[in-house]
Design an enzyme around this catalytic site. Sequence first.
Site, PDB file in Angstrom:
ATOM      1  N   TYR A 250      -1.776  -0.140  10.409  1.00  0.00           N
ATOM      2  CA  TYR A 250      -1.894  -0.506   8.988  1.00  0.00           C
ATOM      3  C   TYR A 250      -0.656  -0.033   8.226  1.00  0.00           C
ATOM      4  CZ  TYR A 250      -4.188  -1.000   4.386  1.00  0.00           C
ATOM      5  OH  TYR A 250      -4.511  -1.344   3.100  1.00  0.00           O
TER       6      TYR A 250
ATOM      7  N   SER B 122       0.842  -1.193   0.000  1.00  0.00           N
ATOM      8  CA  SER B 122       0.000   0.000   0.000  1.00  0.00           C
ATOM      9  C   SER B 122       0.881   1.248   0.000  1.00  0.00           C
ATOM     10  CB  SER B 122      -0.890  -0.020   1.244  1.00  0.00           C
ATOM     11  OG  SER B 122      -1.559   1.203   1.387  1.00  0.00           O
TER      12      SER B 122
HETATM   13  P1  NAD Z   1     -11.841  -5.790   1.079  1.00  0.00           P
HETATM   14  O1  NAD Z   1     -12.169  -5.500   2.503  1.00  0.00           O
HETATM   15  O2  NAD Z   1     -12.855  -5.503   0.018  1.00  0.00           O
HETATM   16  O3  NAD Z   1     -11.389  -7.316   0.916  1.00  0.00           O
HETATM   17  C1  NAD Z   1     -10.625  -7.983   1.865  1.00  0.00           C
HETATM   18  C2  NAD Z   1     -11.091  -9.409   1.916  1.00  0.00           C
HETATM   19  O4  NAD Z   1     -10.250 -10.120   2.827  1.00  0.00           O
HETATM   20  C3  NAD Z   1     -12.530  -9.563   2.423  1.00  0.00           C
HETATM   21  O5  NAD Z   1     -13.289 -10.343   1.511  1.00  0.00           O
HETATM   22  C4  NAD Z   1     -12.378 -10.276   3.765  1.00  0.00           C
HETATM   23  O6  NAD Z   1     -13.429 -11.196   4.060  1.00  0.00           O
HETATM   24  C5  NAD Z   1     -11.060 -10.995   3.567  1.00  0.00           C
HETATM   25  N1  NAD Z   1     -10.423 -11.322   4.841  1.00  0.00           N
HETATM   26  C6  NAD Z   1     -10.357 -10.536   5.940  1.00  0.00           C
HETATM   27  N2  NAD Z   1      -9.732 -11.192   6.929  1.00  0.00           N
HETATM   28  C7  NAD Z   1      -9.394 -12.404   6.443  1.00  0.00           C
HETATM   29  C8  NAD Z   1      -8.734 -13.537   6.977  1.00  0.00           C
HETATM   30  N3  NAD Z   1      -8.288 -13.547   8.259  1.00  0.00           N
HETATM   31  N4  NAD Z   1      -8.562 -14.624   6.201  1.00  0.00           N
HETATM   32  C9  NAD Z   1      -9.014 -14.626   4.911  1.00  0.00           C
HETATM   33  N5  NAD Z   1      -9.650 -13.599   4.359  1.00  0.00           N
HETATM   34  C10 NAD Z   1      -9.840 -12.498   5.111  1.00  0.00           C
HETATM   35  O7  NAD Z   1     -10.475  -4.998   0.793  1.00  0.00           O
HETATM   36  P2  NAD Z   1      -9.851  -4.471  -0.558  1.00  0.00           P
HETATM   37  O8  NAD Z   1     -10.049  -2.993  -0.598  1.00  0.00           O
HETATM   38  O9  NAD Z   1     -10.287  -5.297  -1.719  1.00  0.00           O
HETATM   39  O10 NAD Z   1      -8.295  -4.707  -0.253  1.00  0.00           O
HETATM   40  C11 NAD Z   1      -7.600  -5.849  -0.711  1.00  0.00           C
HETATM   41  C12 NAD Z   1      -6.131  -5.658  -0.382  1.00  0.00           C
HETATM   42  O11 NAD Z   1      -5.665  -4.435  -0.964  1.00  0.00           O
HETATM   43  C13 NAD Z   1      -5.845  -5.544   1.113  1.00  0.00           C
HETATM   44  O12 NAD Z   1      -4.601  -6.166   1.398  1.00  0.00           O
HETATM   45  C14 NAD Z   1      -5.732  -4.065   1.333  1.00  0.00           C
HETATM   46  O13 NAD Z   1      -4.986  -3.753   2.469  1.00  0.00           O
HETATM   47  C15 NAD Z   1      -5.053  -3.650   0.043  1.00  0.00           C
HETATM   48  N6  NAD Z   1      -5.201  -2.244  -0.337  1.00  0.00           N
HETATM   49  C16 NAD Z   1      -6.418  -1.671  -0.501  1.00  0.00           C
HETATM   50  C17 NAD Z   1      -6.497  -0.324  -0.891  1.00  0.00           C
HETATM   51  C18 NAD Z   1      -7.826   0.357  -1.102  1.00  0.00           C
HETATM   52  O14 NAD Z   1      -7.834   1.560  -1.410  1.00  0.00           O
HETATM   53  N7  NAD Z   1      -8.931  -0.351  -0.969  1.00  0.00           N
HETATM   54  C19 NAD Z   1      -5.326   0.398  -1.097  1.00  0.00           C
HETATM   55  C20 NAD Z   1      -4.095  -0.230  -0.908  1.00  0.00           C
HETATM   56  C21 NAD Z   1      -4.047  -1.551  -0.542  1.00  0.00           C
END
Ligand code: NAD
Length: 282
Positions: A178, A165
């Site tokens: 985070y 990130s």
């Molecule tokens: P999201 O919340 O839509 O998806 C995350 C998924 O992980 C969910 O379906 C959840 O059920 C699952 N999850 C949570 N805990 C878990 C566990 N213990 N075991 C298995 N699954 C688990 O999030 P997103 O926005 O799609 O983010 C996906 C990745 O991208 C993450 O690593 C997040 O940190 C990273 N990210 C997101 C952004 C953003 O702007 N959304 C930016 C940078 C990085």
Amino acid sequence: MKLPFQVNLKDKVVVVTGAGGVICSHLAKAIAACGAKVALLDLNKDAAQKWADEIVADGGIAKGFEANVLVKESLEKCHQEVLAEYGKCDILVNGAGGNNPRATTDNEYAELDDAAKEMKTFFELDQKGVEFVFNLNFIGTLLPSQVFAADMVGREGCSILNVSSMNAYTPLTKIPAYSGAKAAVSNFTQWLAVHFSHIGIRVNAIAPGFFSTAQNAKLLWNEDGTPTARTGKILAATPMGKFGEVDDLVGATLFLCSPEAAGFITGICVPIDGGFSSYSGV
Ligand code: NAD
């Protein structure tokens, strides 16, 4: 689904964690559209299966699996199920991750009169909340790598793609756990790339910039749908002046997963951020 370009992942077994979520369901669809057999892993199996059903309806090969990336036994059980369904894992995408309000301060800066205000400051951050976020992002990347990379040893064309990130480069206000955890994910990407370099397993990462998703909705949008002050700051700090779309993550993901395209690339983290990580603000 429309891809920016095609890479050949035919018959590769690709395991995607967090695949029930916004970003990784999209990456799973793109990977499936390149011919891979995709195992969509999530704590929420129904969410993962819903996306798998869409992939299958589009002519791809995919199935949802329940797995908790924080519990090795859960991953090992899932590993056996994936082996039985598709065979050994060729590519692992470590996408499960996220923040939690328990590890988020209400204020950006500490001020001398904070004690008189009704809010959660740095001093009230909940240790368990901080540990939860740290574990979800870091341990939740390390454990699946231990379990699924074991399949990759001695086989060609295998790799791991982690999801870091922007806050891995410079921490964002309010979210110390985070930020630290994603810095650890980027660091671990380099560590594991070096560690696996003699046995041919490539390890890279993508670092998405700002995407408006369910995970960060409360930080970005007020209840009435208007942008928060934080949204204004993000867009001002993003030279391209907009949030990213999940489609923007597809090209780098396919490129890094492809042994033909990125066979000599390991240990890198690609920012996909509209210039955020390059901009000093001036
Ligand atoms: P999201 O919340 O839509 O998806 C995350 C998924 O992980 C969910 O379906 C959840 O059920 C699952 N999850 C949570 N805990 C878990 C566990 N213990 N075991 C298995 N699954 C688990 O999030 P997103 O926005 O799609 O983010 C996906 C990745 O991208 C993450 O690593 C997040 O940190 C990273 N990210 C997101 C952004 C953003 O702007 N959304 C930016 C940078 C990085």
